[in-house]
Design an enzyme around this catalytic site. Sequence first.
Site, PDB file in Angstrom:
ATOM      1  N   LYS A 210       0.813  -1.235   0.140  1.00  0.00           N
ATOM      2  CA  LYS A 210      -0.089   0.135  -0.074  1.00  0.00           C
ATOM      3  C   LYS A 210       0.918   1.311  -0.009  1.00  0.00           C
ATOM      4  CE  LYS A 210      -3.471   2.202   2.661  1.00  0.00           C
ATOM      5  NZ  LYS A 210      -4.440   2.160   3.887  1.00  0.00           N
ATOM      6  N   GLU A 216      10.531  -4.494   4.599  1.00  0.00           N
ATOM      7  CA  GLU A 216      10.579  -5.852   4.314  1.00  0.00           C
ATOM      8  C   GLU A 216      10.462  -6.024   2.676  1.00  0.00           C
ATOM      9  OE1 GLU A 216       9.156  -4.874   6.685  1.00  0.00           O
ATOM     10  OE2 GLU A 216       8.868  -6.125   8.360  1.00  0.00           O
ATOM     11  N   GLY A 272      -4.751  -2.216   5.294  1.00  0.00           N
ATOM     12  CA  GLY A 272      -4.152  -3.346   4.534  1.00  0.00           C
ATOM     13  C   GLY A 272      -4.584  -4.542   4.857  1.00  0.00           C
ATOM     14  N   ARG A 273      -5.018  -4.786   6.108  1.00  0.00           N
ATOM     15  CA  ARG A 273      -5.681  -6.219   6.476  1.00  0.00           C
ATOM     16  C   ARG A 273      -7.051  -6.338   5.848  1.00  0.00           C
ATOM     17  NH1 ARG A 273      -4.630  -3.066  10.614  1.00  0.00           N
ATOM     18  NH2 ARG A 273      -6.114  -2.046  11.814  1.00  0.00           N
ATOM     19  N   GLU A 358      -4.471  -7.063  14.767  1.00  0.00           N
ATOM     20  CA  GLU A 358      -4.072  -5.673  14.554  1.00  0.00           C
ATOM     21  C   GLU A 358      -5.231  -4.861  14.613  1.00  0.00           C
ATOM     22  OE1 GLU A 358      -2.296  -4.395  10.471  1.00  0.00           O
ATOM     23  OE2 GLU A 358      -0.356  -4.816  11.430  1.00  0.00           O
ATOM     24  N   HIS A 389      -4.147 -33.959  17.297  1.00  0.00           N
ATOM     25  CA  HIS A 389      -3.230 -34.811  17.732  1.00  0.00           C
ATOM     26  C   HIS A 389      -1.942 -33.863  18.074  1.00  0.00           C
ATOM     27  CE1 HIS A 389      -5.088 -38.190  16.165  1.00  0.00           C
ATOM     28  NE2 HIS A 389      -5.694 -37.560  15.293  1.00  0.00           N
ATOM     29  N   LYS A 509       9.449  -0.538  14.086  1.00  0.00           N
ATOM     30  CA  LYS A 509       9.949  -0.156  13.029  1.00  0.00           C
ATOM     31  C   LYS A 509      11.150   0.831  13.115  1.00  0.00           C
ATOM     32  CE  LYS A 509       6.122  -0.976   9.880  1.00  0.00           C
ATOM     33  NZ  LYS A 509       4.620  -0.304   9.392  1.00  0.00           N
TER      34      LYS A 509
HETATM   35  O1  F6P Z   1       2.995  -3.652   9.677  1.00  0.00           O
HETATM   36  C1  F6P Z   1       1.776  -2.951   9.607  1.00  0.00           C
HETATM   37  C2  F6P Z   1       1.508  -2.631   8.263  1.00  0.00           C
HETATM   38  O2  F6P Z   1       1.216  -1.409   7.955  1.00  0.00           O
HETATM   39  C3  F6P Z   1       0.208  -3.691   7.942  1.00  0.00           C
HETATM   40  O3  F6P Z   1      -0.900  -2.950   8.605  1.00  0.00           O
HETATM   41  C4  F6P Z   1       0.063  -3.763   6.639  1.00  0.00           C
HETATM   42  O4  F6P Z   1      -0.698  -4.781   6.185  1.00  0.00           O
HETATM   43  C5  F6P Z   1       1.571  -4.039   6.345  1.00  0.00           C
HETATM   44  O5  F6P Z   1       2.088  -3.236   7.163  1.00  0.00           O
HETATM   45  C6  F6P Z   1       2.070  -3.770   4.854  1.00  0.00           C
HETATM   46  O6  F6P Z   1       2.015  -2.519   4.620  1.00  0.00           O
HETATM   47  P1  F6P Z   1       2.058  -1.970   3.053  1.00  0.00           P
HETATM   48  O7  F6P Z   1       1.077  -2.863   2.163  1.00  0.00           O
HETATM   49  O8  F6P Z   1       2.054  -0.396   3.128  1.00  0.00           O
HETATM   50  O9  F6P Z   1       3.613  -2.576   2.674  1.00  0.00           O
END
Ligand code: F6P
Length: 547
Positions: A210, A216, A272-273, A358, A389, A509
């Site tokens: 987003k 990452e 995002g979620r 979240e 199990h 972060k």
């Molecule tokens: O770690 C928090 C967060 O902002 C989530 O809410 C989101 O889904 C994820 O990081 C990834 O964010 P982006 O889509 O901006 O890379």
Amino acid sequence: MQTTPKPLTQRPAWKALTAHHKAIKALDLRTLFAADPQRGTRLSAEAGGIFLDYSKNRITDDTLTLLLALAEESALPARIAAMFAGEKINLTEDRAALHVALRAPANAAIFVDGKNVVPAIQAVLDKMVAFSERIRSGAWTGYTGRRIRNIVNIGIGGSDLGPVMAYEALKHYSDRSLTCRFISNVDGTDFLEAVHDLNPAETLFIVASKTFTTQETMTNAASARDWLLSSPRATPRAVAKHFVAVSTNQELVTAFGIDPANMFGFWDWVGGRYSLTSAIGLSTMLAIGATHYRAMLAGFQEMDAHFRSAPLARNLPVLLGLLTVWNTNFLGAETVAVLPYDQYLKRFPAYLQQLAMESNGKRVTRAGRSVSYQTSPVYWGEPGTNGQHSFYQLIHQGTRLIPCDFIAFGQALSQLGPHHDILMANVLAQAQALAFGKTPAEVRSAGTPAALVAHRVFPGNSPSNLLLARALTPAVLGQLVALYEHSVFTQSVIWDVNCFDQWGVELGKALAQQILPELQNKIASKLKHDSSTNNLIRRYRKLKAAP
Ligand code: F6P
């Protein structure tokens, strides 16, 4: 208009529920079922293709009446209406939370800041359809002219968990000539293992972010670009043929080298979620094709419409949300186990973890006041029967109360002899065993030696819900996800927390950004952290340099 109900513990229904809990806490599920032969059919509800049996919860009719009154006193109907109307219900970010617009009918009109957002949503959807047809037909080729055979989604959090869950859930409907992989972790293993057997000339990366700033994802995307460019005869121009982006940030997408024509946009009012039905679902559409994808959207839409208009007493997401509040705040449960009896739903618990925790892992109200009650429980789970199990022992005979959500289907997508009946016998048996247990008298009458009786008693009285649908179709998956999205929203309204922000992810972060150069030895100056962090940094530096 934002509605301000009384603080939760001062709402009359909350007070009444507190007294009611005291009055009924000695009642157990055996007694409740014995007293009402119709309970198993009466305490159920249905929407679209999903049937919810909630009879095995520790509730009476009065509990339900009071929970529904609590929903009214919490202004749930007004808050639902506000969400669907595009009001800026995400107060701390001053944004609407309009994931429901993403799957609204093409002729709907939904306004954000006076602008109908539906035409733009449909335009992105049409662009996704056209693109996925080019990939799936082989019309889109890579830099050597070979068709694309591998799709790799790079994203994390909502830009990964939804797509990977949906891909796994709908694998039965997917084009098996395409390989789909998902890279999320910044651990290089995730990247290397995902690409080790792939040919760059046949691989398309979807960089899903987003913000297009997530550490990452941007690290993995840069490694993917290097990996592509290190293949024979690949020049920087190859990037445009092997990378597309899903983002709200056109500037950074372009700076990365991705042709803006190959960017699929969405909007800041999609969290995002909650973004699976935005262009973040592109990998799903590539895997299952546009027809199945649209069927999934229709499933979402059906549950959205139900949530918006069904009476609270028959409203599946409302019931599920209120039962979670009851189990959490009155019975003291700390977790919810999500137990899909369907191997295709193996990533569903992980997806739900972000969605629920979240969203509602908050400790202040929308107005910023500390809460005096528990908010989100911990969601966790594994598919059945594997969990049986492993950790079910604790659910049956441990000391904690663990409400369970079982998810099951009447028909298997993978037909194989007696497997499905065996699977279903197990899910029904587990819900039964949890609810009714086995008393000392029953254990003794089965001839158990006296010394073992206590070990073989099952206390029962463990609450569970069972969600049952005909089969795991794309439409049913859409309904299921929307059901949980709206259940999480319902919980947030009762607890008066903002389920659409996530400030709690920021501190870690920011600290990681400070620590990184220290690990890379770029900063020789004295470490200024606490003594533990300083010591660990020094140890890491030594280990890194060790032979
Ligand atoms: O770690 C928090 C967060 O902002 C989530 O809410 C989101 O889904 C994820 O990081 C990834 O964010 P982006 O889509 O901006 O890379």
